[in-house]
Enzyme design. Structure first.
Site, PDB file in Angstrom:
ATOM      1  N   LYS A 110       3.532   9.201 -27.821  1.00  0.00           N
ATOM      2  CA  LYS A 110       4.829   9.871 -27.844  1.00  0.00           C
ATOM      3  C   LYS A 110       5.118  10.525 -29.193  1.00  0.00           C
ATOM      4  O   LYS A 110       5.912  11.459 -29.272  1.00  0.00           O
ATOM      5  CB  LYS A 110       5.925   8.887 -27.447  1.00  0.00           C
TER       6      LYS A 110
HETATM    7  C1  LIG Z   1       5.211   6.526 -22.212  1.00  0.00           C
HETATM    8  C2  LIG Z   1       3.863   5.941 -22.096  1.00  0.00           C
HETATM    9  C3  LIG Z   1       3.036   6.189 -20.966  1.00  0.00           C
HETATM   10  C4  LIG Z   1       3.506   6.973 -19.768  1.00  0.00           C
HETATM   11  O1  LIG Z   1       3.630   8.358 -20.022  1.00  0.00           O
HETATM   12  P1  LIG Z   1       4.495   9.289 -19.045  1.00  0.00           P
HETATM   13  O2  LIG Z   1       4.557  10.613 -19.727  1.00  0.00           O
HETATM   14  O3  LIG Z   1       5.838   8.635 -18.927  1.00  0.00           O
HETATM   15  O4  LIG Z   1       3.778   9.354 -17.734  1.00  0.00           O
HETATM   16  C5  LIG Z   1       1.759   5.651 -20.977  1.00  0.00           C
HETATM   17  N1  LIG Z   1       1.309   4.899 -22.003  1.00  0.00           N
HETATM   18  C6  LIG Z   1       2.076   4.635 -23.090  1.00  0.00           C
HETATM   19  C7  LIG Z   1       1.526   3.787 -24.181  1.00  0.00           C
HETATM   20  C8  LIG Z   1       3.363   5.150 -23.189  1.00  0.00           C
HETATM   21  O5  LIG Z   1       4.125   4.877 -24.268  1.00  0.00           O
END
Ligand SMILES: *Cc1c(COP(=O)(O)O)cnc(C)c1O
Length: 464
Positions: A110
């Protein structure tokens, strides 16, 4: 480039307005009017670029109202905070390619979008003379990445609610040890759902929302998806994908934001990206969409060892729906209304054929996730985090059926989920230097009962 709503209810708006609007005013999600297809000669030039320069080339196609020098600076600053110039290194292991997306300040993918979004917000607010109070709830990863995206920035305050003592200790400390005065951590004596409900209710008070310039940072913001398109293109070019030997991606999926970015990249690269493998944990609404041909709400969320994928409804799915429904805002609006009323959307054969051409899915349970972490460690000494392991397990299941390399997106550093890693391997995951001494740092948080009124009063008092 102008932006429209998936529900067809707004006149096209600029990129900057899209970033500031977040959710479209008609309740839909914002999308670019067209997705550019990149000519072959351009791709050849792009294949020689480093990550930040490639990000500039990709993002300038969508962010046309930001002057190019400014954009270059925003992007360079955003990716300078990563611990490697490669930003997203690609590692080959056991016949798979692992794209490490966890080299940012909070050790999860993120950061790639939120480092950029933070700088983008600051730029737009400075230019327009505005202010922004970000309010959000987190079950772990998003909150810290959002805090690191905007900490210390002018004209922005951030309020993040997390369930008190129900996020991992590392995740909590990543949020509460940030010393900047514009960061407010609120620990709610309740669950993540309680936090989310409080935030939602506050956002529904439109008078309060407007008066305090409240904004959100969840993955419905187009800028987040856009920034994530870059690493799909980066990996595809590094692995020299061709229409005869396309590159496939396995994506640990929760809210469908990351895999939707893969879908955008796939359209832009016209044939060089093959299959998108949608990997879920036991919370499998999206996997069931592909296997059963209907999108149906689950009764409740099952807590798993990959908590960032524990979702009930995938908020970005509506963006894919728009393309599946031939870019008809009317059809999307009807489908979403039906979903809100009946908790289900059904698809016809032709739509499912299209969807199954774009993606395959697998729901991976916790037993197989743990086994995958263990096997991978024993074969190669490489430690997967539980989210990445869900994607790796799905990739293994597809390997025989697919020609061409498979890239598994590594969405978090294993140190963030040390307990699951220890349980699977018996060893402690390596600790990145950014966590050194975190236990000794002073923590700042306000513990509050599960009360909307108290949170609201707190925001009222501390808002910019
Ligand atoms: C947020 C997250 C996901 C999922 O991603 P999306 O874009 O919501 O599908 C997967 N793995 C981790 C470690 C995350 O923080």
């Amino acid at each position: 480039m102008k932006y429209i709503s998936t529900r067809g209810g707004i006149t096209p708006i600029s990129f900057e307005d899209t970033v500031m609007m977040g959710l479209a005013t008609d309740g839909g999600l914002l999308l670019p009017q067209t997705i550019p297809v990149i000519p072959f000669e351009t791709l050849q030039k792009w294949s020689r670029l480093g990550y930040a320069d490639l990000a500039f080339e990709v993002i300038r196609l969508f962010a046309t109202d930001i002057p190019t020098e400014t954009l270059q600076k925003l992007i360079d600053t955003s990716y300078a905070s990563f611990d490697t110039d490669e930003v997203t290194p690609l590692v080959e292991l056991n016949g798979l390619h692992i794209l490490e997306l966890f080299h940012g300040p909070t050790l999860a993918f993120k950061d790639i979008a939120l480092q950029f979004l933070g700088n983008l917000f600051a730029y737009i607010l400075e230019k327009r003379g505005g202010r922004l109070n970000i309010l959000g709830a987190t079950s772990g990863d998003t909150g810290s990445a959002a805090i690191y995206g905007v900490k210390g920035k002018k004209n922005i305050h951030i309020f993040i609610l997390h369930p008190h003592k129900r996020v991992s200790p590392i995740q909590a400390m990543q949020m509460t040890t940030v010393p900047d005065a514009n960061v407010f951590n609120i620990a709610i004596e309740g669950t993540f759902d309680d936090c989310q409900a409080i935030v939602k209710t506050i956002f529904n008070d439109l008078e309060f929302k407007e008066r305090h310039h409240l904004g959100a940072v969840n993955s419905i913001n187009w800028a987040r998806v856009m920034a994530q398109v870059v690493y799909y293109i980066y990996a595809c070019l590094r692995l020299k994908g061709t229409p005869l030997n396309p590159v496939h991606f396995s994506v640990p999926t929760g809210n469908f934001g990351d895999i939707f970015a893969g879908y955008v990249a796939k359209r832009m690269l016209n044939g060089l990206i093959g299959r998108l493998i949608l990997a879920t944990n036991e919370n499998d609404i999206l996997a069931r969409f592909l296997t059963e041909g209907r999108y149906k709400k689950a009764r409740q969320v099952v807590p798993t060892i990959s908590p960032s994928m524990d979702i009930q409804i995938a908020s970005n799915f509506e963006r894919y729906l728009y393309y599946l429904m031939n870019e008809s805002g009317e059809l999307v609006k009807d489908a979403m209304t039906l979903f809100e009323q009946q908790g289900e959307i059904k698809f016809n054969e032709k739509q499912m054929e299209t969807a199954r051409g774009d993606m395959s899915a697998l729901a991976v349970n916790q037993k197989l996730t743990t086994q995958t972490i263990k096997d991978f460690y024993h074969k190669s000494g490489y430690i997967l985090d539980p989210h990445t392991a869900v994607g790796v397990a799905a990739a293994m299941a597809h390997r025989k059926a697919l020609a061409g390399p498979i890239v598994c997106l590594a969405t978090a550093h294993p140190a963030k989920f040390a307990e699951a890693v220890r349980a699977a391997t018996g060893v402690e995951p390596p600790r990145p230097s950014s966590l050194n001494g975190i236990e000794q740092k002073p923590q700042r948080l306000t513990v509050m009962p599960c009360s909307m009124a108290e949170v609201k009063a707190f925001v009222e008092k501390h808002a910019l």
